[in-house]
Enzyme design. Structure first.
Site, PDB file in Angstrom:
ATOM      1  N   GLY A   1      34.337  47.308  35.994  1.00 55.33           N
ATOM      2  CA  GLY A   1      33.937  48.549  35.341  1.00 55.33           C
ATOM      3  C   GLY A   1      34.843  48.891  34.175  1.00 55.33           C
TER       4      GLY A   1
ATOM      5  N   LEU B   1      33.877  49.476  31.210  1.00 61.04           N
ATOM      6  CA  LEU B   1      33.421  48.450  30.260  1.00 61.04           C
ATOM      7  C   LEU B   1      33.748  48.832  28.824  1.00 61.04           C
ATOM      8  CD1 LEU B   1      29.929  47.417  31.700  1.00 61.04           C
ATOM      9  CD2 LEU B   1      32.222  46.708  32.408  1.00 61.04           C
TER      10      LEU B   1
ATOM     11  N   HIS C   1      33.625  43.400  27.318  1.00 56.37           N
ATOM     12  CA  HIS C   1      32.566  43.176  28.305  1.00 56.37           C
ATOM     13  C   HIS C   1      31.201  43.094  27.614  1.00 56.37           C
ATOM     14  CE1 HIS C   1      35.660  45.395  30.810  1.00 56.37           C
ATOM     15  NE2 HIS C   1      35.460  44.313  31.550  1.00 56.37           N
TER      16      HIS C   1
ATOM     17  N   GLN D   1      42.748  42.365  44.853  1.00 50.05           N
ATOM     18  CA  GLN D   1      43.528  41.767  43.759  1.00 50.05           C
ATOM     19  C   GLN D   1      44.621  42.691  43.235  1.00 50.05           C
ATOM     20  OE1 GLN D   1      39.737  41.304  41.401  1.00 50.05           O
ATOM     21  NE2 GLN D   1      41.087  41.592  39.667  1.00 50.05           N
TER      22      GLN D   1
ATOM     23  N   LYS E   1      40.437  36.214  27.623  1.00 52.51           N
ATOM     24  CA  LYS E   1      41.634  37.065  27.641  1.00 52.51           C
ATOM     25  C   LYS E   1      42.401  36.844  28.951  1.00 52.51           C
ATOM     26  CE  LYS E   1      42.428  41.090  28.749  1.00 52.51           C
ATOM     27  NZ  LYS E   1      43.450  41.594  29.684  1.00 52.51           N
ATOM     28  N   ASP E   2      41.643  36.745  30.050  1.00 55.22           N
ATOM     29  CA  ASP E   2      42.255  36.444  31.350  1.00 55.22           C
ATOM     30  C   ASP E   2      42.187  34.933  31.550  1.00 55.22           C
ATOM     31  OD1 ASP E   2      42.805  39.193  32.269  1.00 55.22           O
ATOM     32  OD2 ASP E   2      40.639  39.380  32.108  1.00 55.22           O
TER      33      ASP E   2
ATOM     34  N   GLN F   1      42.899  33.437  34.984  1.00 60.68           N
ATOM     35  CA  GLN F   1      41.787  33.758  35.889  1.00 60.68           C
ATOM     36  C   GLN F   1      40.618  32.809  35.654  1.00 60.68           C
ATOM     37  OE1 GLN F   1      40.258  37.832  36.975  1.00 60.68           O
ATOM     38  NE2 GLN F   1      38.823  37.431  35.326  1.00 60.68           N
TER      39      GLN F   1
HETATM   40  O1  PAF Z   1      38.339  40.175  35.286  1.00 54.20           O
HETATM   41  C1  PAF Z   1      37.984  41.067  36.092  1.00 54.20           C
HETATM   42  O2  PAF Z   1      37.508  42.142  35.718  1.00 54.20           O
HETATM   43  C2  PAF Z   1      38.148  40.839  37.582  1.00 54.20           C
HETATM   44  O3  PAF Z   1      39.305  40.140  37.856  1.00 54.20           O
HETATM   45  C3  PAF Z   1      36.916  40.185  38.225  1.00 54.20           C
HETATM   46  C4  PAF Z   1      36.669  38.786  37.684  1.00 54.20           C
HETATM   47  C5  PAF Z   1      35.692  41.040  37.993  1.00 54.20           C
HETATM   48  C6  PAF Z   1      37.132  40.047  39.738  1.00 54.20           C
HETATM   49  O4  PAF Z   1      37.357  41.286  40.335  1.00 54.20           O
END
Ligand code: PAF
Length: 294
Positions: free
Chosen positions: A34, A36, A40, A64, A159-160, A163
């Site tokens: 969220g 956003l 996004h 997380q 950016k991540d 991840q």
């Molecule tokens: O990047 C994010 O916003 C979060 O880490 C994700 C991938 C939605 C998982 O909660």
């Protein structure tokens, strides 16, 4: 434009997607927590450009966040999120409750070692050192979201970057029917990478924060020169960020983009990634850029 329809459970979402799947349509998926922003929006745009249906999930994933992190303070702006998602071509939102995502209890999943998903070795360095439970929580929720959405093209921001690599690992390790698409970081005009956590910056911190991208770009230029030395480039970048007194640097490194470890004997033209994490007051910011070794 009216907001996208909201589904709350995996069954509701599956019902919603039934028609698209029956017609052989492609499903795009943009997982979010969220709050956003344009970053996004670019992911939803990318999904809408190539898919027949686009799911945007909004779920602030407790697993997380470590104790003491910003789980409670994390911005929650669902109405605006649904409107933005619709404007950019999302066709359905998936907004599960914590109980729906973790029927066994999120505290139990977190505490008991019953997690089913291993985020892999790429989760260990960098973010993994300072936030040792973070990627296990990300991998757990992303795997559950992928199961809920089903076969799809899933769009993640670079950016991540770490991840993104964790997600690629988990899709390969679990053999999930998901095509992971990495999308370029969206930045403000002064280079600051867009992030929901930028909302925590004071005006003075906001003015200082572009030092991160500037420094990464200088570092990328430096590693592209023949005879570059990793330790020197990293030290120069750290000094440039330290010169900005409102920032508290956690790391700034040059790594192999696949392992996120120091590159072993890089040859000219090899791909590298430069990553930074730095705290500005309440905001912990991360950023990264690609580079080619000189
Ligand atoms: O990047 C994010 O916003 C979060 O880490 C994700 C991938 C939605 C998982 O909660």
């Amino acid at each position: 434009m009216s907001p996208v329809p909201v589904t709350r459970t995996a069954d509701e979402l599956a019902d919603h997607l039934e028609g698209v799947r029956a017609g052989g349509g492609a499903v795009g998926f943009v997982p979010t927590m969220g709050a956003l922003h344009r970053g996004h929006a670019a992911l939803v745009d990318a999904a809408a450009a190539v898919c027949d249906a686009v799911v945007v999930s909004v779920f602030v994933n407790p697993l997380q966040f470590a104790p003491g992190e910003d789980l409670d303070a994390y911005p929650r702006t669902l109405d605006a999120d649904l409107a933005l998602a619709a404007d950019h071509g999302a066709t359905v939102a998936f907004v599960p409750t914590v109980d729906a995502m973790y029927p066994e209890g999120d505290d139990r999943v977190a505490a008991d070692g019953v997690r089913r998903v291993d985020p892999g070795p790429v989760a260990l360095p960098l973010e993994g050192e300072g936030r040792p439970t973070h990627f296990a929580g990300v991998a757990e929720v992303v795997a559950r979201l992928f199961v809920a959405v089903g076969p799809c093209h899933a769009f993640f921001g670079e950016k991540d970057f770490q991840q993104l690599q964790v997600v690629r690992h988990l899709v390969a390790a679990l053999g999930l029917p998901v095509d992971v698409v990495g999308c370029p970081t969206v930045r403000d005009a002064d280079g600051l990478a867009l992030s929901s956590r930028n909302a925590y910056l004071t005006p003075a911190e906001r003015a200082a924060a572009p030092v991160l991208h500037r420094t990464l770009c200088d570092g990328a230029e430096a590693v592209g020169r023949p005879g570059w030395d990793r330790a020197t480039v990293e030290a120069d970048m750290a000094a440039a960020i330290a010169a900005e007194p409102t920032g508290a640097l956690e790391y700034v490194v040059v790594v192999d983009p696949t392992t996120l470890l120091p590159p072993e004997a890089p040859e000219p033209g090899d791909a590298l990634r430069l990553l930074v994490a730095c705290r500005f007051g309440r905001a912990r910011l991360i950023d990264n850029v690609p580079a080619l070794a000189g």
